[in-house]
Design an enzyme around this catalytic site. Structure first.
Site, mmCIF file in Angstrom:
data_model
loop_
_atom_site.group_PDB
_atom_site.id
_atom_site.type_symbol
_atom_site.label_atom_id
_atom_site.label_comp_id
_atom_site.label_asym_id
_atom_site.label_seq_id
_atom_site.Cartn_x
_atom_site.Cartn_y
_atom_site.Cartn_z
ATOM 1 N N CYS A 134 13.703 10.683 6.983
ATOM 2 C CA CYS A 134 13.634 10.242 8.380
ATOM 3 C C CYS A 134 14.957 10.473 9.101
ATOM 4 O O CYS A 134 14.979 10.768 10.282
ATOM 5 C CB CYS A 134 13.199 8.789 8.460
ATOM 6 S SG CYS A 134 14.152 7.724 7.402
ATOM 7 N N LYS B 64 0.855 -1.180 0.000
ATOM 8 C CA LYS B 64 0.000 0.000 0.000
ATOM 9 C C LYS B 64 0.893 1.232 0.000
ATOM 10 O O LYS B 64 1.523 1.568 1.003
ATOM 11 C CB LYS B 64 -0.928 0.040 1.220
ATOM 12 C CG LYS B 64 -2.051 1.041 0.981
ATOM 13 C CD LYS B 64 -2.643 1.638 2.217
ATOM 14 C CE LYS B 64 -1.830 2.750 2.793
ATOM 15 N NZ LYS B 64 -1.655 3.940 1.923
ATOM 16 N N GLY C 98 2.922 3.719 13.560
ATOM 17 C CA GLY C 98 3.733 2.542 13.906
ATOM 18 C C GLY C 98 3.244 1.884 15.185
ATOM 19 O O GLY C 98 3.158 0.658 15.281
ATOM 20 N N GLU D 64 10.037 16.125 15.449
ATOM 21 C CA GLU D 64 10.365 15.969 14.029
ATOM 22 C C GLU D 64 9.498 16.931 13.216
ATOM 23 O O GLU D 64 8.274 16.886 13.295
ATOM 24 C CB GLU D 64 10.097 14.529 13.590
ATOM 25 C CG GLU D 64 10.546 14.273 12.175
ATOM 26 C CD GLU D 64 10.368 12.828 11.751
ATOM 27 O OE1 GLU D 64 9.298 12.260 12.026
ATOM 28 O OE2 GLU D 64 11.305 12.266 11.142
ATOM 29 N N GLU E 285 10.036 1.403 10.570
ATOM 30 C CA GLU E 285 11.056 2.442 10.385
ATOM 31 C C GLU E 285 10.325 3.766 10.521
ATOM 32 O O GLU E 285 9.501 4.111 9.671
ATOM 33 C CB GLU E 285 11.695 2.272 9.001
ATOM 34 C CG GLU E 285 13.135 2.728 8.979
ATOM 35 C CD GLU E 285 13.250 4.171 8.595
ATOM 36 O OE1 GLU E 285 13.308 5.013 9.527
ATOM 37 O OE2 GLU E 285 13.257 4.459 7.402
HETATM 38 P P1 NAD Z 1 1.846 8.193 8.081
HETATM 39 O O1 NAD Z 1 2.566 7.356 9.069
HETATM 40 O O2 NAD Z 1 0.448 8.605 8.379
HETATM 41 O O3 NAD Z 1 1.827 7.462 6.644
HETATM 42 C C1 NAD Z 1 2.756 6.490 6.203
HETATM 43 C C2 NAD Z 1 2.006 5.344 5.525
HETATM 44 O O4 NAD Z 1 1.163 4.718 6.490
HETATM 45 C C3 NAD Z 1 1.090 5.770 4.380
HETATM 46 O O5 NAD Z 1 1.078 4.760 3.392
HETATM 47 C C4 NAD Z 1 -0.266 5.827 5.043
HETATM 48 O O6 NAD Z 1 -1.329 5.639 4.151
HETATM 49 C C5 NAD Z 1 -0.167 4.654 6.003
HETATM 50 N N1 NAD Z 1 -1.082 4.742 7.133
HETATM 51 C C6 NAD Z 1 -1.562 5.854 7.727
HETATM 52 N N2 NAD Z 1 -2.378 5.521 8.747
HETATM 53 C C7 NAD Z 1 -2.404 4.175 8.795
HETATM 54 C C8 NAD Z 1 -3.061 3.233 9.645
HETATM 55 N N3 NAD Z 1 -3.850 3.641 10.631
HETATM 56 N N4 NAD Z 1 -2.844 1.928 9.434
HETATM 57 C C9 NAD Z 1 -2.027 1.504 8.452
HETATM 58 N N5 NAD Z 1 -1.402 2.350 7.610
HETATM 59 C C10 NAD Z 1 -1.576 3.666 7.782
HETATM 60 O O7 NAD Z 1 2.716 9.453 7.810
HETATM 61 P P2 NAD Z 1 2.174 10.850 7.230
HETATM 62 O O8 NAD Z 1 0.946 11.326 7.898
HETATM 63 O O9 NAD Z 1 2.106 10.706 5.771
HETATM 64 O O10 NAD Z 1 3.353 11.770 7.665
HETATM 65 C C11 NAD Z 1 3.319 12.263 8.996
HETATM 66 C C12 NAD Z 1 4.665 12.240 9.624
HETATM 67 O O11 NAD Z 1 5.228 10.929 9.573
HETATM 68 C C13 NAD Z 1 5.705 13.084 8.931
HETATM 69 O O12 NAD Z 1 5.599 14.410 9.281
HETATM 70 C C14 NAD Z 1 6.965 12.442 9.438
HETATM 71 O O13 NAD Z 1 7.260 12.902 10.703
HETATM 72 C C15 NAD Z 1 6.623 11.003 9.516
HETATM 73 N N6 NAD Z 1 7.111 10.250 8.336
HETATM 74 C C16 NAD Z 1 8.246 9.546 8.466
HETATM 75 C C17 NAD Z 1 8.742 8.877 7.375
HETATM 76 C C18 NAD Z 1 10.001 8.092 7.470
HETATM 77 O O14 NAD Z 1 10.693 7.925 6.470
HETATM 78 N N7 NAD Z 1 10.329 7.545 8.613
HETATM 79 C C19 NAD Z 1 8.101 8.941 6.162
HETATM 80 C C20 NAD Z 1 6.914 9.674 6.050
HETATM 81 C C21 NAD Z 1 6.432 10.321 7.164
#
Ligand code: NAD
Length: 495
Positions: free
Chosen positions: A300, A191, A249, A397, A266
């Site tokens: 990240c 996904k 996470g 962050e 991660e």
């Molecule tokens: P997020 O964690 O919401 O999204 C990452 C992925 O998880 C996306 O594919 C999203 O659709 C999916 N997701 C979201 N909610 C979910 C759930 N309840 N169950 C399963 N999957 C789910 O991240 P975001 O809102 O796009 O970004 C927010 C913050 O996350 C950023 O500001 C940053 O701090 C962090 N982030 C970190 C990384 C990294 O490389 N570690 C990457 C993107 C974002």
């Protein structure tokens, strides 16, 4: 003012973008069961570049069933060398379609195309080739126990894997998950992030062209709270590999408890790049600027805190400011652009709020931190000086082009500040004193320490962190262990 060109129909990605974007399940393009769709925007000009089928729980069920059939069927039973050959063929196709893929990624994620060409795509291909090589080299061991028995282990694929990918490096981070999982004989439902589904859909098609049997790789764009949650709750998914925010996470770990799914996470970081007085200040400042401004800070492991020893402090702030001002903000499709937009209006709002918070907290904004233009989510690179360790801009962050420069006195002070957040992903240290950098490397709470450099990654080296930065590691041989389970076999020799 609009920085980005309007999308021209003449580009290599045009034919792909003109097609309806559907789910890729069991080797076929299919609409979502609900018929729902969502739009993907170009963050550089806010135009809709694609309307994409949106997966929900019913689609997840279908995709998981397809992945299960493929796992029990052709993929697991195929000769390992043949699996490797298919992955190599896929890598070849990615090379052949490089212009198209980098353009899709640049348009969808707002990433400067020069960087996608230089880093994201080559890293994805390198990852694929590396793990293609592993496919036929995964082995168990004979472990002596007693004279009347032959006792040994085999490594078997974990099974059906859910790969949930973020928007900052859709192609590269996606491949960090797909390549080892597939090499190990697992099947995958991926996904992508809802902001950036397109490169995944295109490389998924190329995987089929390379000979990946139907159902081995299923791509289901959709929303995190819908398709993502359905995947992590699904009882027939054996493992979740996730990159994204610590909050999601945490939820994944809880959901995984339902059927004791394996989990690799991660998450974020607030990594410290520590510059001592005796460092090469020119090299350190250049790397520190790249360490935070690359990919508009949406990394990240971004060196979002630059810790500088007292005597060098003013010089490093000046150099960082000069580097920030020298970046070329512009259309990501222009190869001269070094700083593109951030991913979304929401993310832009979050970053600008942090800039305001930093000013309220009393830090000095020496440059940047403003929206650039009225269309597209561009932010001028920001340098905050006189940042105190306790301030929110030094603890949380931001995930944008904002660096907090913090002063420190000595080695103990540097270590206390560097280790003083909830994150533990990466750290950098700059000094000509070999004992000092080694002491720092030993004591830094981080999964990765860079000495007199910053930001390099290689798929051969473990990648990941602890505490709010995640659980487990990706890359290298660790990923082979992540996607396999050891099985012990005991054979009685006395019958
Ligand atoms: P997020 O964690 O919401 O999204 C990452 C992925 O998880 C996306 O594919 C999203 O659709 C999916 N997701 C979201 N909610 C979910 C759930 N309840 N169950 C399963 N999957 C789910 O991240 P975001 O809102 O796009 O970004 C927010 C913050 O996350 C950023 O500001 C940053 O701090 C962090 N982030 C970190 C990384 C990294 O490389 N570690 C990457 C993107 C974002």
């Amino acid at each position: 003012m609009s920085i980005a060109h309007d999308f021209s129909q003449q580009t290599p990605a045009a034919a792909f973008l003109a097609r309806p974007q559907q789910l890729l399940i069991d080797g076929r393009h299919v609409p979502s069961v609900s018929g729902r769709t969502f739009n993907s925007l170009n963050p550089a000009n806010e135009q809709v570049i694609a309307t994409i089928a949106e997966a929900s729980e019913a689609d997840v069920d279908i995709a998981v069933a397809a992945a299960r059939r493929a796992f029990e069927g052709p993929w697991r039973t195929m000769r390992a060398a043949e699996r490797g050959n298919i992955l190599l063929k896929w890598a070849e196709l990615l090379k052949q379609h490089a212009d198209e893929i980098v353009e899709i990624e640049s348009l969808d994620a707002g990433k400067p195309i020069a960087a996608v060409l230089r880093q994201d795509l080559p890293a994805a291909i390198d990852t694929l080739i590396y793990y293609a090589g592993w496919a036929d080299k995964i082995s168990g061991e004979v472990i002596s126990t007693r004279d009347d028995a032959l006792t040994y282990t085999v490594r078997e694929p974990v099974g059906v894997v859910a790969a949930i990918v973020p928007w900052n490096f859709p192609l590269m981070i996606g491949m960090w998950k797909l390549a080892p999982a597939l090499a190990c004989g697992c099947t995958v439902i991926m996904k992508p992030a809802e902001q950036t589904s397109l490169s995944a859909l295109r490389i998924g098609e190329l995987a089929l062209e390379a000979g990946l049997p139907p159902g081995v790789l299923n791509i289901i764009p959709g929303l995190g709270r819908v398709a993502g949650e359905a995947l992590v709750n699904h009882p027939d998914v054996d493992k979740v590999t996730f990159t994204g925010s610590p909050g999601v996470g945490r939820g994944i770990m809880k959901a995984a408890a339902g059927n004791f799914k394996r989990v690799t996470l991660e998450l974020g970081g607030k990594s410290a790049n520590v510059i001592f007085d005796d460092a090469d200040l020119d090299a350190a400042s250049k790397a520190a600027a790249a360490g935070i401004f690359f990919n508009a800070g949406q990394v990240c492991s971004a060196g979002s805190r630059v810790l500088v020893q007292e005597k060098a402090y003013d010089e490093v702030v000046d150099r960082l400011m000069a580097r920030a001002k020298s970046l070329r903000i512009g259309d990501p499709l222009n190869r001269a652009t070094s700083l593109g937009p951030v991913i979304s209006e929401k993310q832009m709002g979050t970053i600008l709020d942090y800039v305001a918070t930093g000013q309220k907290e009393g830090a000095s904004l020496v440059t940047g931190g403003e929206r650039v233009g009225h269309r597209g989510y561009f932010i001028s690179p920001a340098v905050f000086a006189n940042v105190k360790h306790e301030m929110r801009i030094s603890q949380e962050e931001i995930f944008g082009p904002v660096v907090s420069v913090v002063r420190f006195k000595d080695e103990a002070d540097a270590l206390r500040i560097a280790n003083g957040t909830v994150y533990s992903l990466a750290a950098g240290v700059w000094s000509r004193d070999i004992g000092r950098v080694q002491r720092f490397a030993k004591r830094a709470k981080a999964g990765m320490v860079w000495i007199n450099t910053y930001g390099y990654t290689d798929v051969r080296l473990p990648w990941g962190g602890v505490r709010d930065s995640g659980l487990g590691r990706e890359h290298g041989t660790v990923a082979i262990e992540n996607f396999t389970e050891p099985k012990a076999v005991w054979m009685n020799l006395n019958v």
